[in-house]
Design an enzyme around this catalytic site. Structure first.
Site, mmCIF file in Angstrom:
data_model
loop_
_atom_site.group_PDB
_atom_site.id
_atom_site.type_symbol
_atom_site.label_atom_id
_atom_site.label_comp_id
_atom_site.label_asym_id
_atom_site.label_seq_id
_atom_site.Cartn_x
_atom_site.Cartn_y
_atom_site.Cartn_z
ATOM 1 C CB CYS A 50 8.333 -2.063 2.563
ATOM 2 S SG CYS A 50 6.878 -1.348 1.850
ATOM 3 C CG ASN A 51 6.790 2.076 5.137
ATOM 4 O OD1 ASN A 51 7.980 2.209 4.876
ATOM 5 N ND2 ASN A 51 5.823 2.631 4.450
ATOM 6 N N PRO A 115 -4.091 3.848 1.443
ATOM 7 C CG PRO A 115 -5.167 3.502 -0.604
ATOM 8 C CD PRO A 115 -4.110 4.337 0.061
ATOM 9 C CD GLN A 120 1.012 -3.298 3.112
ATOM 10 O OE1 GLN A 120 0.950 -2.533 4.071
ATOM 11 N NE2 GLN A 120 1.887 -3.142 2.131
ATOM 12 C CB ALA A 190 6.946 11.878 -25.423
#
Lengths: 429, 278
Positions: A50-51, A115, A120, A190
């Site tokens: 994606c980058n 990491p 990838q 919560a």
């Protein structure tokens, strides 16, 4: 042999551009085989995350390859206009190798040291191996990049520090308690944030979870999901002494937890430490709690400070990582240089040896009267001649390999002696 | 031969210290691994050196002046190696290896000075006394170092100022556990050490307690540790207070061992000589 990379990443191109040229999982194989159809491209690898979207290739042709890669990029994605130069980077040889090593070591990532990128890259390599688009050079290069990444990680500790709020909280908790096993967590409020933090804490195998929330229903639901126990909101101070880690995230306007309550809880716990994490804005816990002995209070800004400190550590580690990468580039390029040199020398020796053998055989056939001693002397004499003739040229190209200036000589040797001409070789034999 | 062994041991400790310091400075793990291995090796060498120095001697070992210090270095290292694996205390090595090195250098210097045997030390109480006390010291030294590290880290956590060192320190909990363990071992050893010391004093001078500065400081530090032990067990003291008391107790011990012992004997010597001259 030259190595090329062409591509774009989160620094050079916005996501709107990146998504247009990303290679989908299904089309990667097709892309690789189409890439290898180009005659000058010997090996290829495709990294699409994606980058970043990057094409690695290796070729003997140093001039036309980048243009070919760029054209492939545009044709494959059927871009109407050529890709603007500021989005695309083209690197070759040493620069390309450095780029790959930096990518693998996560020095080029959006989050320095994250990491995932190594995984990838390994997937990309496995995919390329499956369609046989990588040969000896890229295989060696990729394996090298994996080992560089490993070395960077183990020697600089670049990935040791954490960069998210909830991880930072876990890290601090481990600094106080050591192992988080058998520690109990109390969630007050919560919301979504506390759920995320709780998940990270529970990953550390904490003992149990107590949840207090204004609406009991939501507390019950969260407690059920994590195997914890819901407690009535107004009673939460009674449960403080049981809790090692207290995480608050309510929307209350005023402090809901005061110094005196914490002092009492610590006393009841016989001074066993307590860690308070206040991720609510406005804050839920009175800041003076941090002054209580054995109580540690971190609000959202404090956690951010921890993350900043981690980031600084990472930058330092990154500087050391660059040194490691420099060393590894040298060692890889030396191998690549030898790769060219070694076969040339081998071919040249073989070529000369073939001539010598043939001529000797002819001579021995014509002179049957030669004794074994004379034959041995002739063998030795011709062998020495060839060694002496080849000595200077071979020394020269070996010396020149370090600065890369031996390539013209290698080329000349191959042409002059016809080392690449297969048919003539056959003639000899 | 014994000399050579001792020198190699010194070198080993020096190398181990450097490795551990490099680990602290750089944050890399490899130097710490190397340091740990070097320290293990040096510990074995030191054990051999100690055994070797015992063998040819007919008299009691502890009466040689340099042995107690070497034995202290040996005990400190041994206890550290014992704890290291259990509590992930690698960083402690950066404090501990140099400390042991210093002790060994001291003991080497004392050896070279060649103090002879004095008949005073030939009571059989003496080696027992020295052995017990030195082992106690070793535990307290480790508690001291753990205490300093605890305070450092506690301060960083409270002030939210996390330096590079922060990331390499062990957790507060394990440092506190070291404090507890060391106290639990060190206190009985020191108590027995003081009792045997009194017995030896009685054998040598005919009195159990002479109230000299050394004995007084030893008693004070024993009291400090007694308070700490009581606080831990009965009141539930831990953390910062325990660390502070462990540091205080050890400072008193240092006064008892080094300051007072060496200084006082030198002083009384020179005073004696001055008196004789007159």
């Amino acid at each position: 042999m030259h190595i090329f990379v062409i591509g774009l990443n989160h620094k050079t191109a916005p996501v709107a551009v990146r998504e247009r040229v990303a290679f989908s999982l299904e089309r990667r194989q097709e892309a690789l085989s189409r890439l290898l159809e180009a005659p000058e491209i010997l090996e290829g690898l495709l990294l699409s995350t994606c980058n970043r979207v990057e094409l690695y290739a290796c070729s003997h042709d140093s001039t036309s390859t980048t243009a070919r890669l760029r054209k492939f990029f545009e044709e494959f994605h059927q871009l109407k206009a050529p890709m603007p130069d500021e989005h695309l980077y083209e690197l070759w040889d040493q620069q390309a190798v450095r780029h790959l090593f930096r990518v693998a070591s996560s020095l080029d990532s959006m989050v320095l040291g994250e990491p995932q990128i190594l995984g990838q890259l390994k997937d990309a390599f496995a995919a390329a191996e499956r369609c046989r688009s990588v040969g000896p050079v890229l295989t060696r290069l990729l394996h090298k990049s994996f080992s560089v990444a490993k070395r960077v990680r183990s020697e600089t500790g670049i990935a040791c520090q954490t960069l998210s709020i909830s991880y930072a909280a876990v890290e601090l908790a481990r600094k106080i308690f050591g192992s988080l096993e058998n520690r109990r967590v109390l969630l007050i409020g919560a919301g979504e944030m506390s759920e995320l933090a709780a998940r990270h804490l529970l990953d550390q195998r904490t003992e149990g979870l107590l949840v207090a929330n204004r609406t009991l229903e939501r507390a019950l639901r969260l407690a059920a999901r994590f195997g914890g126990r819901a407690v009535p909101y107004k009673d939460f101070p009674d449960y403080l002494p049981q809790a090692d880690i207290v995480l608050t995230s309510t929307t209350a306007d005023d402090y809901i937890l005061h110094r005196s309550q914490v002092e009492k809880a610590i006393r009841l716990r016989r001074n066993r430490p307590m860690f308070f994490i206040d991720i609510a804005v406005p804050r839920n816990i009175e800041p003076a709690v941090n002054q209580v002995d054995n109580a540690y209070l971190y609000d959202i800004d404090d956690l951010q400070k921890v993350i900043d400190a981690n980031l600084r550590e990472r930058r330092k580690a990154a500087a050391r990582a660059e040194d490691i990468i420099d060393q590894e580039i040298d060692s890889f390029l030396r191998w690549l240089g030898n790769l060219e040199l070694t076969p040339t020398i081998r071919d040249l020796r073989r070529h000369c040896e073939a001539i010598r053998r043939r001529e000797l055989d002819k001579t021995f056939a014509r002179q049957p009267g030669l004794g074994s001693e004379e034959r041995l002397a002739l063998e030795a004499c011709t062998e020495a001649m060839i060694r002496k003739i080849l000595h200077r040229p071979l020394t020269l190209i070996k010396e020149r390999r370090h600065d890369g200036s031996n390539e013209p000589y290698l080329d000349a040797l191959r042409t002059l002696f016809g080392l690449d001409d297969r048919p003539e070789d056959e003639d000899f034999r | 031969m014994r000399e050579l062994l001792f020198q190699i041991t010194l070198l080993g400790y020096l190398a181990a210290s450097c490795s551990y310091l490099m680990h602290i400075a750089s944050g890399r793990n490899r130097p710490a691994q190397i340091g740990s291995r070097l320290l293990r090796g040096s510990f074995v060498l030191l054990s051999l050196a100690l055994v070797a120095s015992l063998l040819p001697m007919a008299t009691t070992p502890a009466s040689r002046p340099y042995l107690p210090l070497s034995f202290l270095a040996w005990s400190v290292t041994g206890i550290f190696l014992w704890f290291e694996g259990r509590h992930r205390l690698t960083v402690l090595g950066a404090f501990l290896a140099p400390l042991s090195l210093l002790l060994l250098v001291f003991s080497g210097a004392l050896l070279r000075r060649g103090d002879g045997l004095q008949p005073l030390f030939e009571s059989s109480w003496f080696p027992l006394h020295v052995g017990l006390v030195v082992l106690g010291y070793a535990f307290f030294a480790l508690a001291f170092i753990a205490g300093v590290m605890y305070l450092l880290q506690e301060r960083m956590l409270k002030n939210k100022h996390l330096s590079a060192l922060f990331f390499r320190l062990p957790s507060l909990d394990s440092l506190d556990l070291v404090n507890h363990r060391c106290l639990a071992w060190g206190f009985p050893l020191m108590t027995l050490g003081i009792i045997t010391g009194a017995a030896w004093t009685h054998a040598a001078w005919g009195r159990y307690w002479r109230w000299n500065p050394k004995e007084t400081w030893a008693l004070i530090s024993w009291l400090v540790y007694a308070v700490l032990l009581h606080g831990r067990l009965a009141i539930g003291w831990r953390g910062r207070r325990a660390a502070l008391l462990a540091i205080l107790g050890f400072l008193c011990l240092i006064l008892a061992v080094l300051g007072v012992n060496l200084l006082a004997s030198e002083l009384s010597d020179t005073a004696l000589r001055a008196a004789v001259k007159r």
